[in-house]
Design an enzyme around this catalytic site. Sequence first.
Site, short mmCIF file in Angstrom:
data_model
loop_
_atom_site.label_atom_id
_atom_site.label_comp_id
_atom_site.label_asym_id
_atom_site.label_seq_id
_atom_site.Cartn_x
_atom_site.Cartn_y
_atom_site.Cartn_z
CE1 TYR A 191 -30.50 94.87 17.07
CE2 TYR A 191 -28.61 95.66 18.31
CZ TYR A 191 -29.40 94.62 17.87
OH TYR A 191 -29.10 93.34 18.24
CG PHE A 207 -44.77 83.32 40.57
CD1 PHE A 207 -45.95 83.12 41.27
CD2 PHE A 207 -44.82 83.36 39.19
CE1 PHE A 207 -47.15 82.98 40.60
CE2 PHE A 207 -46.03 83.22 38.52
CZ PHE A 207 -47.19 83.03 39.23
CG ASP A 208 -45.66 79.77 38.00
OD1 ASP A 208 -45.16 80.91 37.87
OD2 ASP A 208 -46.69 79.43 37.40
CG ASP A 243 -39.99 87.98 42.05
OD1 ASP A 243 -40.47 89.03 41.57
OD2 ASP A 243 -40.35 86.85 41.70
CB ALA A 283 -43.50 90.82 40.38
CE LYS A 309 -46.74 89.59 37.50
NZ LYS A 309 -45.97 88.89 36.49
CG HIS A 341 -49.72 76.14 36.01
ND1 HIS A 341 -48.46 75.77 36.44
CD2 HIS A 341 -49.66 77.45 35.75
CE1 HIS A 341 -47.68 76.84 36.45
NE2 HIS A 341 -48.38 77.87 36.02
#
Length: 466
Positions: A73, A125-126, A216, A218, A259, A451
């Site tokens: 843990y 991004f969304d 960001d 990614a 990614k 979407h």
Amino acid sequence: MTPIYPPEPFRIKVVEPIRLIPPEERELKLIEAGYNLFLMKAEDMFIDLLTDSGTGAMSQEQWAAIMRGDESYAGARSFVRLEAAVQDVFGFKHFVPTHQGRAAENILAACRVKPGQWVPSNMHFDTTDANIRARGGRPANLVIDEAHDPENRHPFKGNMDLAKLRAFIEKYGREQIPFGMITVTNNAGGGQPVSMANIKAVADLYHEFDIPFFIDAARYAENCYFIKQREPGYESKSVKEIAHEMFSLADGMTMSAKKDAIVNIGGLLCVNDDALFQDIKNELILREGFPTYGGLAGRDLDAMAVGLYEGLDEAYLSYRLGQTAYLAARINEAGIQTIQPTGGHGVYVNAGALFPHIPNYEFPAQALAVELYREGAIRGVEIGSVMFACLDPETGLWHYPKLELLRLAIPRRTYTQSHLDYVADTLANIKDRAHSVSGYRFTYAPELLRHFTARFEPLALEVASA
Ligand SMILES: Cc1ncc(COP(=O)(O)O)c(C=O)c1O
């Protein structure tokens, strides 16, 4: 001689069967799913290009690392190994693992965004957009104008417009901007890279106003490889050195590890600020888990630790970007427009240009997504008005994105060149009957991230072209 499209720097040891279901069955599946490809089953897909997120093939080293996963843990060995990799690659003072990118965004937004505040970026991004809005904040996209011209071949179309950013900060002021961001590569704008010069200038501008700067990250490795290929002065630097320089400019980063860390699940949130890190840990414990596992299993942390290095491998990156360029070239040969130059992780087909008779409010890119499935059982994703049209709370008017795109995202190390040929040939068949394709309308749409769960019905062609 370096081939234009370098072959795979790996061979295949395990295979996953795929099957092409007959056209009548595809038609039924479309109706059942309300013409939303997110609501369809993977087993009904022949080629699944919905996303490159978490869909890549892990290596033998990653699978071996999974066997070494320590499921303790607190303070697991897996965490210690990931910590060493994160420190080596990104160099921030603190980090926590998260279960994916949006969890890192949620925690950062929960800790810093207050109602009415703004968070600028080149393009959010969304999920980033929605996480800022979910805290009452307002995302702002300040990418250069060239990003909206699908034919413009600017080498760094993901760049922030520095004049717009300065004007924006001067208008709203430091108090109204808890942090600023930049997305590398710019997924919502076609997987386009950001230059190092631009990242430096953005960092300087944020810091001039004492605004913390977050990346960001990614697809940071793909972005760094583009810098190596296209930005003078970086040709002989390693991708890892370029990454170090890039992250040394920022105060923190959010990352979907699904990614460029080539894992099926995982994310990271890194910061330098001690007080913010304390807030992050408290929020993480509430939402994700203890800071040494952050919503992941120990084995996931180990797969990420290995994947971070594999994602930086230059033989892999040149094959990967070559694969995307190959698919775009084949689609362009068929006379179909894609965003130029081709981005890192996918090909963005200009559905608005392919279906000029379908207006944006009847979702031309959604229509192309449906046709691609109908014609060849291929799944892409709409990046257009279904995903990004939004109601402006101040004016009460709908804002539509400038482009209606279908993204064909290429999972990492997963499909071969003949799969990509099949995709290009299928699109060419659709082009031959493009005039007979109609638009769509919602039968259900949620308020945020619509979407994912929206349902549609096709419009009669006479209505669509009226
Ligand atoms: C640029 C960018 N940021 C953030 C995310 C969110 O990451 P995740 O899907 O892991 O939550 C994505 C996912 O596609 C992305 O492309």
